[in-house]
Design a protein around this motif. Structure first.
Motif, short mmCIF file in Angstrom:
data_model
loop_
_atom_site.label_atom_id
_atom_site.label_comp_id
_atom_site.label_asym_id
_atom_site.label_seq_id
_atom_site.Cartn_x
_atom_site.Cartn_y
_atom_site.Cartn_z
N ARG A 1 -1.19 0.78 0.50
CA ARG A 1 0.00 1.03 -0.30
C ARG A 1 0.65 2.32 0.20
NH1 ARG A 1 -0.49 2.20 -6.00
NH2 ARG A 1 1.59 1.36 -6.14
N ALA A 2 1.95 2.46 -0.08
CA ALA A 2 2.63 3.70 0.27
C ALA A 2 3.82 3.89 -0.66
CB ALA A 2 3.12 3.66 1.72
N GLU A 3 4.24 5.15 -0.76
CA GLU A 3 5.43 5.48 -1.55
C GLU A 3 6.61 5.61 -0.61
OE1 GLU A 3 7.05 8.61 -4.90
OE2 GLU A 3 5.10 8.98 -3.97
N LEU A 4 7.71 4.97 -0.97
CA LEU A 4 8.94 5.01 -0.18
C LEU A 4 9.85 6.12 -0.68
CD1 LEU A 4 10.97 3.65 1.84
CD2 LEU A 4 11.72 2.27 -0.09
N LEU B 1 11.47 9.11 -14.65
CA LEU B 1 11.88 8.37 -13.46
C LEU B 1 11.52 6.90 -13.59
CD1 LEU B 1 10.68 10.88 -10.71
CD2 LEU B 1 13.00 10.58 -11.60
N VAL B 2 12.36 6.04 -13.06
CA VAL B 2 12.09 4.61 -13.02
C VAL B 2 11.11 4.36 -11.89
CG1 VAL B 2 13.11 2.33 -12.64
CG2 VAL B 2 14.38 4.06 -13.92
N ARG B 3 10.06 3.62 -12.18
CA ARG B 3 9.07 3.25 -11.16
C ARG B 3 9.36 1.82 -10.72
NH1 ARG B 3 3.69 5.25 -11.27
NH2 ARG B 3 3.10 3.10 -11.62
N MET B 4 9.36 1.60 -9.40
CA MET B 4 9.65 0.29 -8.84
C MET B 4 8.61 -0.02 -7.77
SD MET B 4 13.81 0.55 -8.48
CE MET B 4 14.14 -1.21 -8.58
N SER B 5 8.38 -1.32 -7.53
CA SER B 5 7.46 -1.70 -6.46
C SER B 5 7.85 -3.06 -5.90
CB SER B 5 6.02 -1.72 -6.97
OG SER B 5 5.81 -2.81 -7.83
N ILE B 6 7.31 -3.32 -4.71
CA ILE B 6 7.47 -4.62 -4.06
C ILE B 6 6.19 -4.92 -3.30
CG2 ILE B 6 8.58 -3.66 -2.01
CD1 ILE B 6 10.25 -6.27 -1.86
N SER B 7 5.78 -6.17 -3.36
CA SER B 7 4.58 -6.58 -2.62
C SER B 7 5.00 -7.24 -1.31
CB SER B 7 3.76 -7.57 -3.46
OG SER B 7 4.48 -8.80 -3.60
N LYS B 8 4.07 -7.26 -0.38
CA LYS B 8 4.30 -7.95 0.88
C LYS B 8 4.58 -9.42 0.62
CE LYS B 8 2.18 -8.75 5.41
NZ LYS B 8 1.04 -8.37 6.26
N SER C 1 1.76 -3.28 -0.35
CA SER C 1 2.83 -3.00 -1.30
C SER C 1 3.41 -1.61 -1.08
CB SER C 1 2.32 -3.12 -2.74
OG SER C 1 1.37 -2.13 -3.03
N LEU C 2 4.66 -1.46 -1.55
CA LEU C 2 5.34 -0.17 -1.54
C LEU C 2 5.79 0.10 -2.97
CD1 LEU C 2 7.66 -0.24 1.60
CD2 LEU C 2 5.35 0.66 1.40
N TYR C 3 5.86 1.36 -3.31
CA TYR C 3 6.37 1.75 -4.62
C TYR C 3 7.28 2.95 -4.43
CZ TYR C 3 2.76 5.38 -4.39
OH TYR C 3 1.99 6.44 -4.00
N LEU C 4 8.05 3.25 -5.46
CA LEU C 4 8.95 4.38 -5.41
C LEU C 4 9.26 4.83 -6.83
CD1 LEU C 4 12.03 3.26 -6.24
CD2 LEU C 4 11.81 2.21 -4.00
N ARG C 5 9.87 5.99 -6.90
CA ARG C 5 10.35 6.53 -8.17
C ARG C 5 11.80 6.93 -7.97
NH1 ARG C 5 5.63 10.79 -8.52
NH2 ARG C 5 6.11 10.70 -6.32
N VAL C 6 12.64 6.59 -8.93
CA VAL C 6 14.06 6.88 -8.78
C VAL C 6 14.62 7.34 -10.13
CG1 VAL C 6 14.73 4.45 -9.14
CG2 VAL C 6 16.27 5.96 -7.90
#
Length: 168
Positions: free
Chosen positions: A83-86, A150-157, A120-125
């Motif tokens: 996993r990683a944060e974008l 912050l809004v947390r979002m993610s996407i899986s492969k 997967s990747l996740y982020l905060r916006v």
């Protein structure tokens, strides 16, 4: 105007441009980054030097194909357990709202899932950063919650691959 972008690894010479962005409060409106002093090219280069070779981070410059111009950064941080944060920002405000953030996001998703084999990747916006929210939703990220304002979002492969296949 149709602008195409590519991403390339950040290099120390990029500090000669990015230090200007670090000193522009408008660029950082929706982030927790607030410079406590004026950032010099030397300070920016030292910061880059200390971060470029970290095994848990991959940092890219966003560049315009036609002009070969560096306009922002996109990076994968805290890489662990597949996993990683974008993180993404367009530092050159002339190119805000031109679709560059979306293109860079799609490029980093392909890199993360197909080259680095992340799951997967996740982020905060910031919730008021409507342009960023729309970029991430268009790219396939789902809102998974909110934390620290912050809004947390993610996407899986798996989801990204399904979206890629349905687009063709």
């Amino acid at each position: 105007m149709n602008i195409s972008v590519y991403i390339r690894p950040l290099v120390l010479e990029d500090a000669q441009t990015s230090y200007l962005w670090r000193n522009d409060p408008k660029v950082w409106t929706f982030t927790n980054f607030k410079a406590t002093q004026r950032i010099t090219p030397r300070m920016e280069a030292a910061w880059l030097q200390s971060n470029l070779n970290r095994p848990d981070q991959i940092r890219f410059a966003i560049c315009l194909k036609e002009l070969d111009t560096y306009v922002g950064n996109i990076q994968l941080l805290d890489i662990q357990d597949k996993r990683a944060e974008l993180h993404l920002f367009i530092g050159n405000k002339m190119y805000w709202g031109k679709g560059i953030g979306y293109q860079a996001t799609m490029l980093i998703l392909k890199y993360a899932f197909f080259f680095k084999n992340l799951d997967s990747l996740y982020l905060r916006v910031h919730p008021a950063n409507i342009p960023a929210l729309s970029i991430y939703e268009k790219a396939g990220f789902d809102i998974v919650g909110e934390k620290d304002g912050l809004v947390r979002m993610s996407i899986s492969k798996k989801k990204f691959m399904a979206l890629e296949t349905s687009d063709k």
